[in-house]
Design an enzyme around this catalytic site. Sequence first.
Site, PDB file in Angstrom:
ATOM      1  CG  LEU A  65      -1.888  -1.241   1.229  1.00 31.76           C
ATOM      2  CD1 LEU A  65      -2.426  -1.519   2.625  1.00 31.76           C
ATOM      3  CD2 LEU A  65      -3.023  -0.979   0.250  1.00 31.76           C
ATOM      4  N   PRO A  66       0.276   2.426  -0.303  1.00 31.04           N
ATOM      5  CG  PRO A  66      -1.027   3.967  -1.484  1.00 31.04           C
ATOM      6  CD  PRO A  66      -1.111   2.662  -0.758  1.00 31.04           C
ATOM      7  CB  THR A  97       8.241   2.440   1.690  1.00 31.00           C
ATOM      8  OG1 THR A  97       8.846   1.538   0.761  1.00 31.00           O
ATOM      9  CG2 THR A  97       9.317   3.211   2.425  1.00 31.00           C
ATOM     10  CE  LYS A 172      11.963   1.547  -0.176  1.00 27.40           C
ATOM     11  NZ  LYS A 172      12.557   1.320  -1.483  1.00 27.40           N
ATOM     12  CE  LYS A 247       5.932   6.515   1.119  1.00 25.71           C
ATOM     13  NZ  LYS A 247       5.754   5.111   0.944  1.00 25.71           N
TER      14      LYS A 247
HETATM   15  P1  NAD Z   1       0.754   2.634  -6.078  1.00 26.73           P
HETATM   16  O1  NAD Z   1       0.042   3.851  -5.636  1.00 26.73           O
HETATM   17  O2  NAD Z   1       0.970   2.373  -7.534  1.00 26.73           O
HETATM   18  O3  NAD Z   1       0.013   1.326  -5.477  1.00 26.73           O
HETATM   19  C1  NAD Z   1      -0.663   1.283  -4.243  1.00 26.73           C
HETATM   20  C2  NAD Z   1      -1.984   0.560  -4.474  1.00 26.73           C
HETATM   21  O4  NAD Z   1      -2.672   0.458  -3.224  1.00 26.73           O
HETATM   22  C3  NAD Z   1      -2.916   1.329  -5.429  1.00 26.73           C
HETATM   23  O5  NAD Z   1      -3.281   0.484  -6.513  1.00 26.73           O
HETATM   24  C4  NAD Z   1      -4.105   1.703  -4.557  1.00 26.73           C
HETATM   25  O6  NAD Z   1      -5.338   1.700  -5.250  1.00 26.73           O
HETATM   26  C5  NAD Z   1      -4.054   0.607  -3.504  1.00 26.73           C
HETATM   27  N1  NAD Z   1      -4.776   0.936  -2.279  1.00 26.73           N
HETATM   28  C6  NAD Z   1      -4.731   2.086  -1.549  1.00 26.73           C
HETATM   29  N2  NAD Z   1      -5.534   1.986  -0.458  1.00 26.73           N
HETATM   30  C7  NAD Z   1      -6.090   0.753  -0.513  1.00 26.73           C
HETATM   31  C8  NAD Z   1      -7.013   0.055   0.307  1.00 26.73           C
HETATM   32  N3  NAD Z   1      -7.535   0.618   1.406  1.00 26.73           N
HETATM   33  N4  NAD Z   1      -7.364  -1.198  -0.037  1.00 26.73           N
HETATM   34  C9  NAD Z   1      -6.863  -1.784  -1.156  1.00 26.73           C
HETATM   35  N5  NAD Z   1      -5.971  -1.172  -1.980  1.00 26.73           N
HETATM   36  C10 NAD Z   1      -5.612   0.082  -1.663  1.00 26.73           C
HETATM   37  O7  NAD Z   1       2.145   2.615  -5.310  1.00 26.73           O
HETATM   38  P2  NAD Z   1       3.430   1.691  -5.612  1.00 26.73           P
HETATM   39  O8  NAD Z   1       4.378   2.432  -6.485  1.00 26.73           O
HETATM   40  O9  NAD Z   1       2.963   0.315  -5.983  1.00 26.73           O
HETATM   41  O10 NAD Z   1       4.075   1.684  -4.142  1.00 26.73           O
HETATM   42  C11 NAD Z   1       3.558   0.881  -3.090  1.00 26.73           C
HETATM   43  C12 NAD Z   1       4.532   0.965  -1.932  1.00 26.73           C
HETATM   44  O11 NAD Z   1       5.812   0.471  -2.347  1.00 26.73           O
HETATM   45  C13 NAD Z   1       4.765   2.411  -1.421  1.00 26.73           C
HETATM   46  O12 NAD Z   1       4.894   2.385  -0.027  1.00 26.73           O
HETATM   47  C14 NAD Z   1       6.076   2.799  -2.093  1.00 26.73           C
HETATM   48  O13 NAD Z   1       6.775   3.768  -1.340  1.00 26.73           O
HETATM   49  C15 NAD Z   1       6.805   1.468  -2.146  1.00 26.73           C
HETATM   50  N6  NAD Z   1       7.802   1.312  -3.210  1.00 26.73           N
HETATM   51  C16 NAD Z   1       7.533   1.728  -4.489  1.00 26.73           C
HETATM   52  C17 NAD Z   1       8.515   1.566  -5.476  1.00 26.73           C
HETATM   53  C18 NAD Z   1       8.291   2.005  -6.900  1.00 26.73           C
HETATM   54  O14 NAD Z   1       9.267   2.061  -7.660  1.00 26.73           O
HETATM   55  N7  NAD Z   1       7.057   2.298  -7.307  1.00 26.73           N
HETATM   56  C19 NAD Z   1       9.743   0.969  -5.149  1.00 26.73           C
HETATM   57  C20 NAD Z   1       9.958   0.527  -3.864  1.00 26.73           C
HETATM   58  C21 NAD Z   1       8.976   0.705  -2.893  1.00 26.73           C
END
Ligand code: NAD
Length: 299
Positions: A65-66, A97, A172, A247
Site C-alpha cells: 500500500l502507499p 514503505t 528502507k 513521503k
Molecule cells: P501505487 O500507488 O501504484 O500502489 C498502491 C496501491 O494500493 C494502489 O493500486 C491503490 O489503489 C491501492 N490501495 C490504496 N488503499 C487501498 C485500500 N484501502 N485497499 C486496497 N488497496 C488500496 O504505489 P506503488 O508504487 O505500488 O508503491 C507501493 C509501496 O511500495 C509504497 O509504499 C512505495 O513507497 C513502495 N515502493 C515503491 C517503489 C516504486 O518504484 N514504485 C519501489 C519501492 C517501494
Amino acid sequence: MAIIGFIGLGNMGGPMAANLVKAGHKVTGYDIVPAALEALKAAGGAVAASASDAVKGAEIVITMLPAGEHVRQVWLHQGGLIDVVKDTKPLLIDCSTIDVESARVVTAAAEEAGMTMLDAPVSGGTVGAANGTLTFMVGGDAGAFAKGLPVLQAMGKNIFHAGGPGAGQAVKICNNMMLAINMIGVAEGFILAEKLGLDWMKLHEICTTATSNSFALSNYCPAPGPTPASPANRDYAPGFMTALMLKDVKLSQAAAEATGVATPMAALAQSLYQATADAGDAAKDFSVVFRLLEGMKRA
Ligand code: NAD
C-alpha cells in the site's frame, strides 16, 4: 504452493502478485482500483470484492500500500484484516514503505492477536517488481522470516533479514534518503554537462565506468536518452512517484529529528521534491526533479 491474499495491486503490488502466480502460488488479490483487479485476473490470479474476502483461508497475507495511514487502515480499522484472520492465523507480510512507528504498531496488534508479522519493504522499482529481482529488507522474528522466505524469493532476488520488527523499514528509509539525494546529483551533472556542450550519451558512457556511477546514473538516468527503460524516456510516467519519494524523504527526516542526526543534504532534497510536487508533478516519476532543476536560475 501457498494460498496468498494480496492487498494493493498498484505499480509494485500488481507485478509482484503476478510473479507469485507464475511461481505456482494461489493468489487472491484486492485493490480499490478496478483496473488493478483486471490486471491480476489477466495474469492468472483470482480477485475478490473486498480485502476481507481476499484473505479468507489464506496462509500468507501480503499488503503493498502507499503509506503508513493506508497500512494502519487496512490492518487495524474496524473489521480490519487482523480481526478478519485472527482465527486462521496466517503469516502477515507488509511490503509497503512506511514509518517505523506504524510498522511497530501494526506488528504489535498482530502479535496481540497471536500472529507474526514481517515488515518487508522492497527496493528495485517497477522493473525489479516485474522481473522478480527485488531486494527485500525484512524486519521481524527469525522464525517468521524463515517461513516467509520461499514466498519472498518468488518476488525478489536478494532477501535480507535486517533485524527485529521495524528494522526492514529503517533500512528502507536510509536507502531511499540516499537515492533521493543521489538522483538530484545525477540530474545536476547532466544539466551542467549540456551547458558545457557535452553529449549526454557520451557523458553516460564515461561516468558509468567512473566514480560517479550509481543506480540513478546507470539504470534510471533522469535525462532522456542514455537508459532506454528509465521514466525520463516516457515523459516521466512512474516508476516511483514523486509523491512517494517525498513521503520517504519526510520519513527519513522524522527519523533524523527523533534521533538528533544532522542530514542537511536530505533536508534540501526534501524541499526540491516538494517543489516538484507543488509544480504539478506529484504523480510523475521522482526523476522528474530533473525538469525542475533545468528550469531553475542560478542565484
Ligand atoms: P501505487 O500507488 O501504484 O500502489 C498502491 C496501491 O494500493 C494502489 O493500486 C491503490 O489503489 C491501492 N490501495 C490504496 N488503499 C487501498 C485500500 N484501502 N485497499 C486496497 N488497496 C488500496 O504505489 P506503488 O508504487 O505500488 O508503491 C507501493 C509501496 O511500495 C509504497 O509504499 C512505495 O513507497 C513502495 N515502493 C515503491 C517503489 C516504486 O518504484 N514504485 C519501489 C519501492 C517501494
